[in-house]
Design an enzyme around this catalytic site. Structure first.
Site, PDB file in Angstrom:
ATOM      1  N   GLY A   1     -59.779 -73.507  33.277  1.00 35.44           N
ATOM      2  CA  GLY A   1     -60.870 -73.196  32.369  1.00 35.44           C
ATOM      3  C   GLY A   1     -60.491 -72.077  31.416  1.00 35.44           C
ATOM      4  O   GLY A   1     -59.525 -71.340  31.637  1.00 35.44           O
ATOM      5  N   CYS A   2     -61.270 -71.941  30.357  1.00 37.49           N
ATOM      6  CA  CYS A   2     -60.961 -70.941  29.333  1.00 37.49           C
ATOM      7  C   CYS A   2     -61.089 -69.522  29.880  1.00 37.49           C
ATOM      8  O   CYS A   2     -60.166 -68.713  29.750  1.00 37.49           O
ATOM      9  CB  CYS A   2     -61.855 -71.146  28.116  1.00 37.49           C
ATOM     10  SG  CYS A   2     -63.623 -71.281  28.483  1.00 37.49           S
TER      11      CYS A   2
END
Length: 334
Positions: free
Chosen positions: A153-154
């Site tokens: 994920g970011c």
């Protein structure tokens, strides 16, 4: 040349993948697809994302059957919703493709995690076991032979790049959990219109307090508990994370710098600051994660920045693909 399919190409991260793959000397785009029900089906990618006009003018083809697109495809990038990736990845793997999944569908090897944080029952525990977590700077040895890569994920990318060398190096007093305050641009919520993402509604506000799915993702891969609070900022793209930690007694500024340098001195997509801390404007549109820090006594503050659509999504996916197939790690990225 690797025949490459991009699924979910209409979104922001999908468009960035299109740009990277199009200029990659060892990849060729075989098709860009969206769901059969998508309003974007049949449109040109360059009509949705005009920065691609005259560069990539391919149509977005509706996909209802994987078999219509998987023949002779080597690489598949899934820029799709978690449940969609969950269903599509096994089919592409069965067809002999190497799959890079940008969703959260295979990031954590724990079926209960998906029921609690994603709201669906995971049907492929064997793929959770097989999937390699694509934190590129740390998992290159596993990426070399992986067929299913779960792109992080970011928020977790910046958090883990900041904390992992410090935790693995034994510098942190983990009786005080690291506190991660992170702010992301609105593009992190995706391209679909929503009142909460509209210009007049967005200001600066926390969300998912104590409940955000990226907290357990971060903790699972660090092997340490953290407090994570995401914030939505009133800007299009980019992530800035301010991480507060307690150092073990006697740990110095020089030791922190040395651990980070040993971890990332030869890693081209992590840029360390010798002085000061990063600003968001210096990473937007670029594939880097920038990291700086300050020490006062036993208190450590780490600041990390990245473009949520690039190092937090598309660029890291392509970086993982480069590692997987033995290309230069930064091929097509810089």
């Amino acid at each position: 040349m690797l025949n490459t399919l991009i699924v979910g190409a209409s979104g922001y991260a999908g468009a960035e993948l299109v740009s990277y793959v199009n200029r990659h000397p060892h990849m060729t785009i075989t098709a860009l697809t969206v769901s059969a029900q998508s309003n974007d089906a049949g449109k040109l990618i360059s009509d949705l994302h005009p920065q691609l006009k005259g560069i990539v003018d391919l149509p977005l083809q509706p996909m209802s059957d994987v078999r219509d697109f998987s023949a002779d495809v080597d690489v598949v990038f899934l820029a799709t919703a978690h449940e969609v990736s969950h269903d599509l990845a096994p089919q592409f793997l069965q067809a002999g493709c190497v799959v890079f999944d940008l969703s959260g569908a295979f990031r954590v090897n724990d079926r209960a995690f998906y029921e609690k944080y994603y709201g669906f029952t995971h049907q492929y525990p064997e793929l959770l076991e097989q999937a390699v977590y694509g934190l590129a700077e740390w998992n290159a040895d596993k990426l070399n032979t992986a067929n299913l890569i779960a792109v992080p994920g970011c928020y977790p990318t910046a958090a883990q790049l900041s904390l992992k060398p410090l935790i693995d190096g034994g510098l942190l007093d983990l009786t005080q959990w690291p506190v991660i305050n992170a702010t992301s641009g609105v593009s992190g919520a995706g391209r679909k219109a929503a009142i909460s993402n509209s210009f007049c509604e967005v200001s600066l506000q926390p969300y998912g307090v104590f409940t955000h799915r990226h907290q357990p993702e971060i903790a699972a891969h660090l092997g340490a508990e953290v407090i994570f609070t995401p914030h939505l900022g009133n800007f299009p793209r980019g992530i800035l994370e301010t991480i507060t930690c307690r150092l073990k007694a006697g740990v110095t500024h020089a030791q922190v710098a040395d651990v980070l340098q040993k971890a990332y001195g030869d890693k081209p997509l992590v840029r360390l600051y010798d002085k000061g801390v990063p600003a968001l404007k210096n990473v937007v549109g670029l594939p880097f994660c920038d990291i700086g820090f300050a020490v006062q006594g036993e208190h450590l503050i780490v600041v990390a920045t990245e473009d949520n659509l690039l190092k937090g999504a598309a660029a890291q996916a392509v970086q993982c693909a480069n590692i997987r197939f033995g290309f230069a790690e930064t091929q097509s990225l810089i």
